[in-house]
Scaffold this motif. Sequence first.
Motif, PDB file in Angstrom:
ATOM      1  N   GLN A 176       0.849  -1.233   0.042  1.00 46.95           N
ATOM      2  CA  GLN A 176       0.051  -0.146  -0.020  1.00 46.95           C
ATOM      3  C   GLN A 176       1.003   1.291  -0.103  1.00 46.95           C
ATOM      4  O   GLN A 176       1.664   1.336   0.691  1.00 46.95           O
ATOM      5  CB  GLN A 176      -0.999  -0.010   1.411  1.00 46.95           C
ATOM      6  CG  GLN A 176      -2.155  -1.140   1.213  1.00 46.95           C
ATOM      7  CD  GLN A 176      -3.044  -0.940   2.293  1.00 46.95           C
ATOM      8  OE1 GLN A 176      -2.566  -0.389   3.403  1.00 46.95           O
ATOM      9  NE2 GLN A 176      -3.965  -1.285   2.140  1.00 46.95           N
ATOM     10  N   LEU A 177       0.468   2.228  -0.923  1.00 50.10           N
ATOM     11  CA  LEU A 177       1.274   3.636  -0.967  1.00 50.10           C
ATOM     12  C   LEU A 177       0.360   4.537  -0.759  1.00 50.10           C
ATOM     13  O   LEU A 177      -0.922   4.683  -1.047  1.00 50.10           O
ATOM     14  CB  LEU A 177       1.803   3.360  -2.501  1.00 50.10           C
ATOM     15  CG  LEU A 177       2.539   2.359  -2.900  1.00 50.10           C
ATOM     16  CD1 LEU A 177       2.488   2.412  -4.473  1.00 50.10           C
ATOM     17  CD2 LEU A 177       4.171   2.166  -2.277  1.00 50.10           C
ATOM     18  N   GLN A 178       1.140   5.627  -0.003  1.00 47.90           N
ATOM     19  CA  GLN A 178       0.455   6.835   0.135  1.00 47.90           C
ATOM     20  C   GLN A 178       1.337   8.051  -0.345  1.00 47.90           C
ATOM     21  O   GLN A 178       2.397   8.252   0.534  1.00 47.90           O
ATOM     22  CB  GLN A 178       0.100   6.956   1.504  1.00 47.90           C
ATOM     23  CG  GLN A 178      -0.612   8.161   2.023  1.00 47.90           C
ATOM     24  CD  GLN A 178      -1.872   8.564   1.257  1.00 47.90           C
ATOM     25  OE1 GLN A 178      -2.915   7.718   1.370  1.00 47.90           O
ATOM     26  NE2 GLN A 178      -1.954   9.696   0.348  1.00 47.90           N
ATOM     27  N   ALA A 216       5.253   3.548   2.330  1.00 51.52           N
ATOM     28  CA  ALA A 216       4.605   2.337   1.875  1.00 51.52           C
ATOM     29  C   ALA A 216       4.613   1.389   3.279  1.00 51.52           C
ATOM     30  O   ALA A 216       5.363   1.616   4.028  1.00 51.52           O
ATOM     31  CB  ALA A 216       5.619   1.743   0.753  1.00 51.52           C
ATOM     32  N   SER A 217       3.476   0.688   2.935  1.00 55.75           N
ATOM     33  CA  SER A 217       3.504  -0.291   4.267  1.00 55.75           C
ATOM     34  C   SER A 217       3.860  -1.385   4.193  1.00 55.75           C
ATOM     35  O   SER A 217       3.956  -2.103   5.277  1.00 55.75           O
ATOM     36  CB  SER A 217       1.607  -0.326   4.315  1.00 55.75           C
ATOM     37  OG  SER A 217       1.502  -1.068   3.240  1.00 55.75           O
ATOM     38  N   GLU A 218       4.455  -1.915   3.036  1.00 55.67           N
ATOM     39  CA  GLU A 218       4.916  -3.329   3.035  1.00 55.67           C
ATOM     40  C   GLU A 218       6.295  -3.397   3.482  1.00 55.67           C
ATOM     41  O   GLU A 218       7.384  -2.393   3.231  1.00 55.67           O
ATOM     42  CB  GLU A 218       4.984  -3.469   1.257  1.00 55.67           C
ATOM     43  CG  GLU A 218       5.812  -5.055   1.169  1.00 55.67           C
ATOM     44  CD  GLU A 218       4.903  -5.996   1.709  1.00 55.67           C
ATOM     45  OE1 GLU A 218       3.615  -6.082   1.564  1.00 55.67           O
ATOM     46  OE2 GLU A 218       5.547  -7.081   2.140  1.00 55.67           O
ATOM     47  N   TYR A 276       1.256  -1.364  -8.494  1.00 57.86           N
ATOM     48  CA  TYR A 276       0.577  -1.156  -7.362  1.00 57.86           C
ATOM     49  C   TYR A 276       0.582   0.410  -7.198  1.00 57.86           C
ATOM     50  O   TYR A 276       1.826   1.062  -7.562  1.00 57.86           O
ATOM     51  CB  TYR A 276       1.278  -1.602  -6.001  1.00 57.86           C
ATOM     52  CG  TYR A 276       1.382  -3.122  -5.581  1.00 57.86           C
ATOM     53  CD1 TYR A 276       2.436  -3.615  -6.147  1.00 57.86           C
ATOM     54  CD2 TYR A 276       0.239  -3.874  -5.393  1.00 57.86           C
ATOM     55  CE1 TYR A 276       2.632  -5.078  -6.100  1.00 57.86           C
ATOM     56  CE2 TYR A 276       0.278  -5.303  -5.268  1.00 57.86           C
ATOM     57  CZ  TYR A 276       1.586  -5.881  -5.654  1.00 57.86           C
ATOM     58  OH  TYR A 276       1.474  -7.339  -5.718  1.00 57.86           O
ATOM     59  N   GLY A 298      -0.903   4.227  -5.412  1.00 57.02           N
ATOM     60  CA  GLY A 298      -1.358   4.804  -4.159  1.00 57.02           C
ATOM     61  C   GLY A 298      -2.344   5.897  -4.711  1.00 57.02           C
ATOM     62  O   GLY A 298      -2.554   6.254  -5.928  1.00 57.02           O
TER      63      GLY A 298
END
Length: 120
Positions: free
Chosen positions: A2-4, A23-25, A109, A111
């Motif tokens: 997941q990207l923001q 990034a959440s990963e 992927y 965001g």
Amino acid sequence: VQLQASGGGLVQAGGSLRLSCAASEGNFRTYAIGWFRQAPGKEREFVAAISWSGGKVYYGDSVKGRFTISRDNAKNMVYLQMNSLKPEDTAVYYCAADARRVGPVDYDYWGLGTQVTVSS
């Protein structure tokens, strides 16, 4: 992953902004990251990309010499330093990740974007 993207805003022409992509990963360091932008009524445009190690970087022709991409894998962050901004840089900016490819390619992927507005 997941990207923001964040860091957008309103700036005058000639000014600077720094965008961040979080990034959440946990395996973030294995992903290449790209920045893209899309202005109203226009197609999505490749801005910059960086390999998983940071050893390779790529830039779109319209931003070469003005934008710099970098990453901090310890923080799961990628940055886009934007200098000498022009009104034509106004767009929503997105970061994207891919485990296999880097550069002006289609990423797996994406965001949510952050708005950048450059006033003249």
